[in-house]
Design an enzyme around this catalytic site. Structure first.
Site, mmCIF file in Angstrom:
data_model
loop_
_atom_site.group_PDB
_atom_site.id
_atom_site.type_symbol
_atom_site.label_atom_id
_atom_site.label_comp_id
_atom_site.label_asym_id
_atom_site.label_seq_id
_atom_site.Cartn_x
_atom_site.Cartn_y
_atom_site.Cartn_z
ATOM 1 N N ASN A 10 17.387 -12.323 -8.472
ATOM 2 C CA ASN A 10 16.395 -11.282 -8.193
ATOM 3 C C ASN A 10 16.095 -11.304 -6.694
ATOM 4 O OD1 ASN A 10 14.188 -9.607 -8.005
ATOM 5 N ND2 ASN A 10 12.864 -10.803 -9.369
ATOM 6 N N TRP A 11 16.651 -10.321 -5.995
ATOM 7 C CA TRP A 11 16.514 -10.305 -4.534
ATOM 8 C C TRP A 11 15.124 -9.839 -4.098
ATOM 9 C CZ3 TRP A 11 21.788 -7.771 -2.598
ATOM 10 C CH2 TRP A 11 22.847 -8.561 -3.043
ATOM 11 N N LYS A 12 14.326 -9.342 -5.020
ATOM 12 C CA LYS A 12 12.961 -8.870 -4.703
ATOM 13 C C LYS A 12 13.000 -7.934 -3.491
ATOM 14 C CE LYS A 12 11.093 -12.927 -6.966
ATOM 15 N NZ LYS A 12 10.016 -13.893 -7.104
ATOM 16 N N HIS A 96 8.329 -8.113 -14.914
ATOM 17 C CA HIS A 96 8.264 -9.261 -14.003
ATOM 18 C C HIS A 96 6.816 -9.518 -13.605
ATOM 19 C CE1 HIS A 96 8.743 -11.772 -10.481
ATOM 20 N NE2 HIS A 96 9.934 -12.086 -10.965
ATOM 21 N N GLU A 98 5.435 -10.162 -10.909
ATOM 22 C CA GLU A 98 4.962 -9.469 -9.693
ATOM 23 C C GLU A 98 4.667 -8.005 -9.986
ATOM 24 O OE1 GLU A 98 8.209 -10.814 -7.290
ATOM 25 O OE2 GLU A 98 7.417 -12.854 -7.474
ATOM 26 N N GLU A 168 9.123 -17.010 -17.209
ATOM 27 C CA GLU A 168 8.843 -17.329 -15.807
ATOM 28 C C GLU A 168 7.366 -17.682 -15.679
ATOM 29 O OE1 GLU A 168 11.835 -15.435 -12.951
ATOM 30 O OE2 GLU A 168 10.441 -13.848 -13.451
ATOM 31 N N GLY A 174 8.187 -18.971 -6.727
ATOM 32 C CA GLY A 174 8.064 -18.965 -5.275
ATOM 33 C C GLY A 174 7.187 -20.077 -4.731
ATOM 34 N N SER A 214 11.349 -21.171 -9.153
ATOM 35 C CA SER A 214 11.806 -22.231 -8.254
ATOM 36 C C SER A 214 13.061 -22.951 -8.749
ATOM 37 C CB SER A 214 10.664 -23.220 -7.972
ATOM 38 O OG SER A 214 9.588 -22.554 -7.321
ATOM 39 N N GLY A 236 14.174 -16.887 -4.674
ATOM 40 C CA GLY A 236 14.511 -17.317 -3.318
ATOM 41 C C GLY A 236 15.922 -17.868 -3.166
HETATM 42 P P1 13P Z 1 11.683 -18.054 -7.236
HETATM 43 O O1 13P Z 1 13.048 -18.552 -7.682
HETATM 44 O O2 13P Z 1 11.662 -17.661 -5.784
HETATM 45 O O3 13P Z 1 10.592 -18.978 -7.634
HETATM 46 O O4 13P Z 1 11.429 -16.662 -8.024
HETATM 47 C C1 13P Z 1 11.606 -16.630 -9.404
HETATM 48 C C2 13P Z 1 11.528 -15.225 -9.871
HETATM 49 O O5 13P Z 1 10.486 -14.601 -9.796
HETATM 50 C C3 13P Z 1 12.760 -14.606 -10.379
HETATM 51 O O6 13P Z 1 12.519 -13.378 -10.978
#
Ligand code: 13P
Length: 254
Positions: A10-12, A96, A98, A168, A174, A214, A236
């Site tokens: 997930n490149w966000k 998600h 976020e 998650e 993150g 993470s 990340g």
């Molecule tokens: P991180 O791997 O940066 O913690 O993010 C996880 C995530 O939200 C994947 O969708």
């Protein structure tokens, strides 16, 4: 029941066109023909088609980070499932954390998005997870039950063949704090049991549940060896080809 591991990147809201194409090339060169694990990348919308074109004829699939429910219409800024299909997406993240916390996606909106994805023939990855406050208040399973039951209400197992789940925990996203393999396995097993009581044990036994929060090359193997963890959804560490490839290899069973 054999479940093929699935690893998502997930490149966000990261990478521009040049950066996205560079990452896609790096992945194509290293794992473009890797089939022991299903690999999906989730670039931001403007990068979807160029990244799809770069990965065409490889084993790596492309998905979107979100969608808007319903068909085309006067919804400025929104993107439909049909549009995503037309630019090469086969998958989409739904719910998600976020989206839930930053953009206010409710459980009901998540259910609508899931329906739109299924109707369009996309593979939805339904993301669920509790916050730190909820975990500390011993509300983890209550929160997960609500998120799952609202998103999947009115569905039958026969509708859900494309579904993938991602657990998650918000406190692990993150933050560099990952759930221990035992903590994650406890929740994954609980989720599979809950899905089994809603849709039957055969469906639950075949459903893939990714862990996210993470995940790094150094902790992926400990997670994937747990009985109910079927892959990773990576934020990340998916932005660097070497670390994402390391996770993909760690998640390849056998
Ligand atoms: P991180 O791997 O940066 O913690 O993010 C996880 C995530 O939200 C994947 O969708």
């Amino acid at each position: 029941m054999t479940r093929i591991p699935i690893v998502g990147g997930n490149w966000k809201k990261h990478l521009d066109l040049q950066g996205g194409l560079g990452l896609a090339s790096g992945l194509r060169n290293r794992i473009g023909s890797h089939r022991a694990t299903q690999v999906v990348v989730y670039p931001p919308y403007p990068l979807l088609h160029p990244v799809f074109a770069k990965l065409r004829d490889s084993a790596i699939r492309v998905g979107a980070q979100d969608l808007h429910p319903g068909p085309e219409g006067a919804y400025t800024g929104a993107v439909s499932a049909k549009m995503l299909r037309s630019v090469g997406c086969t998958s989409v993240l739904v719910g998600h954390s976020e989206r839930r916390s930053v953009f206010g996606d409710s459980d009901h909106l998540v259910a609508e998005k899931l329906s739109a994805a299924l109707d369009a023939g996309l593979d939805p990855v339904l993301c669920v997870g509790e916050t730190l406050d909820e975990r500390q208040a011993s509300r983890t399973f209550e929160v997960l039950a609500r998120q799952l039951e609202v998103a999947l209400s009115g569905r039958r197992a026969a509708d859900l063949g494309r579904l993938v789940l991602a657990y998650e925990p918000v406190w692990a996203i993150g933050t560099g704090v990952t759930a221990t393999p035992e903590q994650a396995q406890e929740v994954h097993a609980w989720i599979r049991g809950r899905i089994g009581s809603l849709f039957g044990p055969a469906f639950a036994g075949g459903l893939r549940i990714q862990y996210g929060g993470s995940v790094k090359p150094g902790n992926a193997a400990g997670l994937i060896t747990q009985a109910d963890i079927d892959g990773a959804l990576v934020g990340g560490a998916s932005l660097d080809a070497a670390s994402f490839v390391g996770i993909v290899h760690a998640c390849s069973r056998g």
